[in-house]
Every structure is written in structure tokens, then in C-alpha cells.
Write a protein that holds these residues in place. Structure first.
Motif, PDB file in Angstrom:
ATOM      1  N   TYR A 121      -5.822   7.803   0.606  1.00 53.12           N
ATOM      2  CA  TYR A 121      -6.561   6.714  -0.036  1.00 53.12           C
ATOM      3  C   TYR A 121      -6.054   5.338   0.397  1.00 53.12           C
ATOM      4  CZ  TYR A 121      -8.415  10.385  -3.018  1.00 53.12           C
ATOM      5  OH  TYR A 121      -9.040  11.509  -3.483  1.00 53.12           O
ATOM      6  N   ARG A 122      -5.582   5.260   1.620  1.00 54.50           N
ATOM      7  CA  ARG A 122      -5.021   3.985   2.073  1.00 54.50           C
ATOM      8  C   ARG A 122      -6.037   2.849   1.946  1.00 54.50           C
ATOM      9  NH1 ARG A 122      -4.844   0.790   6.504  1.00 54.50           N
ATOM     10  NH2 ARG A 122      -6.310   2.171   7.530  1.00 54.50           N
ATOM     11  N   VAL A 123      -7.230   3.066   2.431  1.00 53.60           N
ATOM     12  CA  VAL A 123      -8.234   1.994   2.424  1.00 53.60           C
ATOM     13  C   VAL A 123      -8.624   1.627   0.990  1.00 53.60           C
ATOM     14  CG1 VAL A 123     -10.561   1.355   3.155  1.00 53.60           C
ATOM     15  CG2 VAL A 123      -9.052   2.620   4.715  1.00 53.60           C
ATOM     16  N   GLU A 124      -8.911   2.651   0.186  1.00 51.02           N
ATOM     17  CA  GLU A 124      -9.326   2.388  -1.194  1.00 51.02           C
ATOM     18  C   GLU A 124      -8.216   1.670  -1.965  1.00 51.02           C
ATOM     19  OE1 GLU A 124      -9.631   5.228   0.341  1.00 51.02           O
ATOM     20  OE2 GLU A 124     -11.775   5.719   0.302  1.00 51.02           O
ATOM     21  N   SER A 125      -6.986   2.182  -1.834  1.00 48.57           N
ATOM     22  CA  SER A 125      -5.925   1.602  -2.662  1.00 48.57           C
ATOM     23  C   SER A 125      -5.541   0.203  -2.195  1.00 48.57           C
ATOM     24  CB  SER A 125      -4.713   2.533  -2.743  1.00 48.57           C
ATOM     25  OG  SER A 125      -4.098   2.690  -1.495  1.00 48.57           O
ATOM     26  N   ALA A 126      -5.578  -0.036  -0.881  1.00 50.56           N
ATOM     27  CA  ALA A 126      -5.263  -1.385  -0.397  1.00 50.56           C
ATOM     28  C   ALA A 126      -6.277  -2.389  -0.946  1.00 50.56           C
ATOM     29  CB  ALA A 126      -5.253  -1.426   1.131  1.00 50.56           C
ATOM     30  N   LYS A 127      -7.543  -1.979  -0.960  1.00 53.28           N
ATOM     31  CA  LYS A 127      -8.574  -2.883  -1.491  1.00 53.28           C
ATOM     32  C   LYS A 127      -8.422  -3.073  -2.993  1.00 53.28           C
ATOM     33  CE  LYS A 127     -12.225  -1.624   1.809  1.00 53.28           C
ATOM     34  NZ  LYS A 127     -13.525  -0.906   1.879  1.00 53.28           N
ATOM     35  N   MET A 128      -8.088  -1.986  -3.690  1.00 51.71           N
ATOM     36  CA  MET A 128      -7.924  -2.089  -5.140  1.00 51.71           C
ATOM     37  C   MET A 128      -6.828  -3.104  -5.475  1.00 51.71           C
ATOM     38  SD  MET A 128      -5.777  -1.189  -7.779  1.00 51.71           S
ATOM     39  CE  MET A 128      -4.775   0.244  -7.369  1.00 51.71           C
ATOM     40  N   LEU A 129      -5.714  -3.016  -4.755  1.00 53.49           N
ATOM     41  CA  LEU A 129      -4.609  -3.932  -5.038  1.00 53.49           C
ATOM     42  C   LEU A 129      -5.018  -5.377  -4.749  1.00 53.49           C
ATOM     43  CD1 LEU A 129      -1.846  -1.589  -3.644  1.00 53.49           C
ATOM     44  CD2 LEU A 129      -2.031  -2.355  -6.021  1.00 53.49           C
ATOM     45  N   VAL A 162       0.837  -1.205   0.000  1.00 50.03           N
ATOM     46  CA  VAL A 162       0.000   0.000   0.000  1.00 50.03           C
ATOM     47  C   VAL A 162       0.876   1.261   0.000  1.00 50.03           C
ATOM     48  CG1 VAL A 162      -0.299   0.190   2.513  1.00 50.03           C
ATOM     49  CG2 VAL A 162      -2.107   1.000   0.981  1.00 50.03           C
ATOM     50  N   SER A 163       2.101   1.135   0.506  1.00 52.30           N
ATOM     51  CA  SER A 163       3.027   2.267   0.488  1.00 52.30           C
ATOM     52  C   SER A 163       3.789   2.341  -0.827  1.00 52.30           C
ATOM     53  CB  SER A 163       4.048   2.144   1.622  1.00 52.30           C
ATOM     54  OG  SER A 163       3.399   2.105   2.864  1.00 52.30           O
ATOM     55  N   ARG A 164       3.580   1.354  -1.663  1.00 52.99           N
ATOM     56  CA  ARG A 164       4.364   1.263  -2.880  1.00 52.99           C
ATOM     57  C   ARG A 164       3.494   1.555  -4.096  1.00 52.99           C
ATOM     58  NH1 ARG A 164       8.125  -3.913  -4.351  1.00 52.99           N
ATOM     59  NH2 ARG A 164       9.727  -2.733  -5.458  1.00 52.99           N
ATOM     60  N   TRP A 165       2.666   0.627  -4.476  1.00 49.17           N
ATOM     61  CA  TRP A 165       1.782   0.862  -5.622  1.00 49.17           C
ATOM     62  C   TRP A 165       0.494   1.560  -5.199  1.00 49.17           C
ATOM     63  CZ3 TRP A 165       2.722   0.891 -10.657  1.00 49.17           C
ATOM     64  CH2 TRP A 165       3.811   0.161 -11.153  1.00 49.17           C
ATOM     65  N   GLY A 166       0.208   1.531  -3.900  1.00 42.86           N
ATOM     66  CA  GLY A 166      -0.998   2.191  -3.426  1.00 42.86           C
ATOM     67  C   GLY A 166      -0.686   3.581  -2.898  1.00 42.86           C
ATOM     68  N   ASN A 167      -1.483   4.011  -1.925  1.00 48.08           N
ATOM     69  CA  ASN A 167      -1.363   5.345  -1.368  1.00 48.08           C
ATOM     70  C   ASN A 167      -1.595   5.175   0.127  1.00 48.08           C
ATOM     71  OD1 ASN A 167      -2.564   7.760  -0.213  1.00 48.08           O
ATOM     72  ND2 ASN A 167      -2.693   8.595  -2.280  1.00 48.08           N
ATOM     73  N   ASP A 168      -0.539   5.384   0.928  1.00 43.37           N
ATOM     74  CA  ASP A 168      -0.716   5.090   2.358  1.00 43.37           C
ATOM     75  C   ASP A 168      -1.187   6.310   3.148  1.00 43.37           C
ATOM     76  OD1 ASP A 168       1.664   6.473   2.536  1.00 43.37           O
ATOM     77  OD2 ASP A 168       2.864   4.747   3.194  1.00 43.37           O
TER      78      ASP A 168
END
Ligand code: GLC
Ligand code: CA
Length: 549
Positions: free
Chosen positions: A337-345, A328-334
Motif C-alpha cells: 500500500y505504498r501509494v495509498e498510504s503515502a497519499k493518505m499521510l 511511508v516506511s514509518r506510519w505508512g506501508n512501504d
């Protein structure tokens, strides 16, 4: 195995989701600050709630812990830090009651220098264990060649007693084993069979593509005899039971992966390959030399692995492990948008063909950390820091690399609740807890249908309910779209469609695929609309039964 079993989708591990536990950071039962086997037993209910089928347990065997257990001094005993052999047997038994299998980590490329074999081997050249390791003659101070070890320094270490150098691809306390020696190989098979008898569900094989090294030719991975060794290993051990085996193979290409994971079961079930992980590493440079993440390349890599292995091999699916920064800290957004991006990944990965692996804390959206150098514990990080200081790098520059890539990002203790030490230990944790534990912890997510945990739970459940996750073929959509990752998985009677926005802006897209008659299985916004627009990191997974004629 019969020929028509070649595309056998009934194998349990093709339907399974595997959860990796890094034992020293998972749960501490006795207050010494280090996670242990009893701690894992106490958390089996949690893992059953999540829905996983197996635990890959990072090494728990006896070890001086120079590389946190990846330096084993007794393959048939448990390190007292983690418990006893009886605790391990207890874990296997208790996990079974929770429908969870235990996958052990086999470190077969090297042992600890404190292993009995090495203690003997270095006594004399005539010792019967001498040939268990890789030696070269030489004179002190003049290395056999200029090969470097992965954790810094020369790959050769001098032993005065025998007037020879031994070869080590990792730390000096991790001498490489000599697979050319049939006696060593037999010794390893006996040990593996002993663990199989204890009822383990499979093995993860540490840096397995490095066992067939040829140091005189400077070959480390993919040595000429690698697949010969693997086939022998498999025949002598794994094939005797219904196991899952996954090899760590940094040097795997799709061609090699088809050998490793050949459905005829002659080698392994699958490998961990790292092409999608190493995209921000410039060729010829180290992982510490930071480079941007290329999204189009990521799409291309996933597409190729999905297409090439279809029917001919099997993929492992992972974003994280104990050696990698938090996804989430890499391809996502920590941040926002931590929650949204973690779920997207999660949605993106779990829709693919292969066996998904979840690394502890990933199901909570745990993030990277930024500590003072004194607070890091990882041998690789600490060596890198010294090495780069000596080379004249500034402290700031080194710390930037460490923040982005240190293995300790993944190793901070599991965040169970917002209480003292995040509920990980009653003592002093061996590695500092991520300060964001007040906000990110398991207790706050279980039972909340909008949590990252619930999203993982749902994805695991879906894989069991819908066969298309296991056998559907892969087709990439919107191949040239620079923001969206979209694909379908199709089998004889249904289709899955996954659409993900990888960025923090709203983007529009247009698909030929008509979603109006599809069922939305999972998404990361509560009101998923269907207008050809994706909000920041929005992800949707649709499903439909195919029309039958
Ligand atoms: C693997 C492990 C890593 C370890 C290395 C040496 O890459 O995942 O943690 O340091 O092998 O055993
Ligand atoms: Ca403990």
C-alpha cells in the motif's frame, strides 16, 4: 506592528508550501557524485511544476563536512563541493523567476572547529575570539561534568594550548558558540543581514533552542536566556525584511511554541517541534531503542497542537526531514500500500493549519533502505554502531535500529528516473541509491494523475485556492476511533472535512457530518464511495460552502 495585525493571515508564508532540499542528495550537475547548486537550478522547473513556494536549503556554506555541512567553517562562503557564491546568487535569482524563495539553513548553535573563530579561540585564553566558545577549566582526563554529546562521547574536549575543555553538544568538530558574548551575537547578526541583502526569503535555524545552554547546570535546550536572545536576533535581523523563519526546537511544548511563533513577530514565524515524531521513543531512552507507534497518541498530539496554537501562534507541518526516516516506511506501508498510504499521510497533513514542508522525495513516496553497515555515511549512525558494538549489542539488533531510524534513510539520492544512478549523477553517488529506483522515480509520476506526485501537486494547489486551509479552526472527529483520523477545518464561509484510515484493513466509521452535499476535493482511491467504509489507508478530503442566511 499594529495590534489588529495579530491574526494577520496575509503573510505569504501562511499560504506557502515549503520544500526541503538536502543539496548533496538532490541533483549532481558535474558528475562528482555529490549534488550541487547548479543541479538545483536545473530542477527548478520540476519544483515549479510541483507548485512549491520556497526551498529550505540544508547548509551549503563552507564546511569540512564532518556533519554534512552542519559544521560551518565560513558563513559567508559556499562550499566548493556545492559551487560558488556566484552560483548561490544565481540560484536565488533563477528561483525567483520560478516564484520560489530560498530559505537558508543557519547553524548558529555551533561552528566548525575549522572556522577562523575557533582556530583563533584555541590559541590562547587571551585571544579575542576565545570567548566566542564555551570553555571550562579542568585537568586533562577529568571532564568538567558527565554531559554527553548527541553523536556519542563526552560533550567536553580538551585543548592543551589553553589547558581548558570546550563544550560541544554534537561532534568534537562542532564546538558550541557562546551566545553570552555580545560580540559573537553581533557578528552573527551582521552575517545574517549580509544574507538578507542577497535576497534570501528566510531562514531555518538549526537546533535554535540549544543556543542558551548552561553547561554548569547541565541545561542544553530551553536555557533561561533563550527567548531574550531570540528577540534580540529577530529585532536586529529578520524584522527588517518580509522573511519566513523557522526554528528547530526539539524541546518545544505548545506553551513555548506560542512564544516562538507569537503573531507579534517578536521571535520567529514558527518552529519545528517533534512531539509527533518522537512518539515511538520511550522516555529516558534513545531513539534507537525501538518501540511501537501509538496511533491514539498521534491523534492527541496533533489535536493539541492544532487547538492550542490557533490564533496564538503558527504550526509547521512535516513528516520528514534529513534527520528522520521516511514517513511511508514509518506510519505508512512501504510494500503493498505504498501509494495509498503515502497519499493518505499527505492528505492528513496538508489539511491541517500551519505551513507544510515537503522533504525531497516525499512527493514520490521514497522509502527507507537497508544497507550493509559499510554503505552508511552518517556520522550519527556510524558512531552509534561502534558505541553499541562496544556495549555488547548484537550486530543484528543494531542494524534493526539503523534500518528504522538512521538519518541516511532520508539522505539517499533523489530518484529522478529509472536510468543509471536514478538520474542523480553521472559519477559514483556519495551514498548508494535506493535499489527501488527502477520503480519509484519522478519521471514516472509527473503527469500521471494517480501518482503520489500529483496528489501533492493537488494539495499544494488547494491550499492556495481555498482560504479555509489557512484560517479554518480545527475540530477533531471520532476522537476515540482506533483506526480513523478525522477532522474538520471551518471558517466563516466554508468547511473542510478530512477522513483517513491509518491501517491496512477495511474499517467502518460513522460520522454525524453529512458528506452527500460536499465536494470531494482529493482522495487516494479512484472510486471514492461514501458509505461509511474506508479501505486500507483510504483518505478523503471534502469541502463545502456554508449556507448563508
Ligand atoms: C540539527 C540538524 C542535524 C544536525 C544537528 C547538528 O538537528 O538537523 O542534521 O546534525 O542539528 O547541527
Ligand atoms: Ca556535484
Amino acid at each position: 506592528m499594529r495590534n489588529d495585525d495579530k491574526t494577520d493571515e496575509r503573510k505569504w508564508w501562511k499560504h506557502a508550501v515549503i520544500y526541503q532540499i538536502y543539496p548533496r542528495s538532490f541533483a549532481d550537475s558535474n558528475g562528482d557524485g555529490i549534488g550541487d547548486l547548479q543541479g538545483i537550478i536545473e530542477k527548478l522547473d520540476y519544483l515549479e511544476t510541483l507548485g512549491i513556494d520556497a526551498i529550505w536549503l540544508s547548509p551549503v556554506c563552507k564546511s569540512p563536512q564532518d556533519d554534512n555541512g552542519y559544521d560551518i567553517s565560513d558563513y559567508r562562503d559556499i562550499d566548493p563541493m556545492f559551487g560558488t557564491l556566484a552560483d548561490m546568487e544565481g540560484l536565488i535569482r533563477e528561483a525567483e523567476k520560478h516564484h520560489i524563495r530560498i530559505i537558508m539553513d543557519l547553524v548558529l548553535n555551533h561552528s566548525s572547529d575549522e572556522h577562523y573563530w575557533f582556530q583563533e579561540a584555541k590559541k590562547s585564553r587571551e585571544n579575542s575570539y576565545h570567548d566566542y566558545y564555551v570553555w571550562r577549566d579542568g585537568v586533562e582526563g577529568a571532564y568538567p561534568n558527565d554531559m554527553r554529546a548527541a553523536f556519542g562521547g563526552s560533550a567536553w574536549e580538551w585543548v592543551p594550548e589553553v589547558q581548558q575543555y570546550y563544550f560541544h553538544q554534537f561532534s568534537t568538530k562542532q564546538p558550541d558558540l557562546n551566545w553570552e558574548n555580545p560580540k559573537l551575537r553581533q557578528e552573527i547578526y551582521d552575517m545574517i543581514n549580509w544574507w538578507i541583502e542577497k535576497g534570501v526569503g528566510g531562514f531555518r535555524l538549526d537546533v535554535i533552542d540549544q543556543i542558551a545552554k548552561e553547561p554548569d547546570q547541565k541545561i542544553t535546550n530551553n536555557g533561561p536566556r533563550l527567548h531574550e536572545y531570540l528577540r534580540e536576533l529577530s529585532k536586529e535581523t529578520f524584522q527588517k525584511a518580509d522573511l519566513v523563519t523557522v526554528g528547530e526546537a526539539w524541546g518545544a511544548t505548545t506553551e513555548l511554541a506560542k512564544l516562538y511563533s507569537n503573531p507579534d513577530n517578536s521571535e520567529l514565524s514558527m518552529v519545528f517541534q517533534f512531539e509527533h515524531i518522537c512518539l515511538d521513543q520511550i522516555e529516558g531512552k534513545e531513539k534507537w531503542d525501538l518501540a511501537p507507534l501509538p496511533f491514539m497518541k498521534l491523534k492527541e498530539v496533533f489535536r493539541r497542537w492544532q487547538m492550542e496554537l490557533y490564533g496564538k501562534g503558527w504550526n509547521s507541518l512535516f513528516w520528514n526531514n534529513h534527520d528522520l526516516p521516511r514517513i511511508v516506511s514509518r506510519w505508512g506501508n512501504d510494500g503493498q500500500y505504498r501509494v495509498e498510504s503515502a497519499k493518505m499521510l499527505a492528505i492528513l497533513l496538508h489539511g491541517l493549519q500551519g505551513t507544510p514542508y515537503i522533504y525531497q522525495g516525499e512527493e514520490l513516496g521514497m522509502t527507507n533502505v537497508q544497507y550493509e553497515i559499510e554503505d552508511y555515511r552518517d556520522i550519527e549512525t556510524l558512531n552509534l554502531y561502534q558505541e553499541r558494538l562496544e556495549k555488547g549489542y548484537s550486530k543484528e539488533e543494531i542494524m534493526r535500529s539503523i534500518y528504522a531510524k538512521s538519518r541516511d534513510n532520508a539522505r539517499t539520492p533523489m530518484q529522478w528516473n529509472d536510468g543509471e544512478n536514478a538520474g542523480f549523477t553521472k559519477g559514483t553517488p556519495w551514498l548508494k541509491i535506493n535499489p527501488n529506483y527502477k520503480e519509484i522515480h519522478a519521471e514516472g509520476q509527473i503527469g500521471d494523475e494517480n501518482s503520489i506526485f500529483s496528489c501533492y501537486q493537488k494539495l499544494i494547489w488547494l491550499r492556495k485556492e481555498y482560504p479555509v486551509f489557512v484560517d479554518g479552526d480545527f475540530r477533531m472527529l471520532l476522537e476515540n476511533d482506533e483506526n480513523v483520523f478525522a477532522y474538520t477545518r471551518t471558517n466563516t464561509d466554508s468547511r473542510l472535512l478530512v477522513i483517513c484510515n491509518f491501517y491496512d484493513t477495511t474499517v467502518s466509521y460513522s460520522l454525524e457530518e453529512d458528506v452527500s452535499d460536499m465536494e470531494l476535493l482529493v482522495s487516494n482511491y479512484q472510486d471514492a464511495d461514501q458509505t461509511g467504509v474506508l479501505r486500507p489507508y483510504e483518505a478523503r478530503m471534502y469541502w463545502k460552502q456554508k449556507d448563508r442566511e
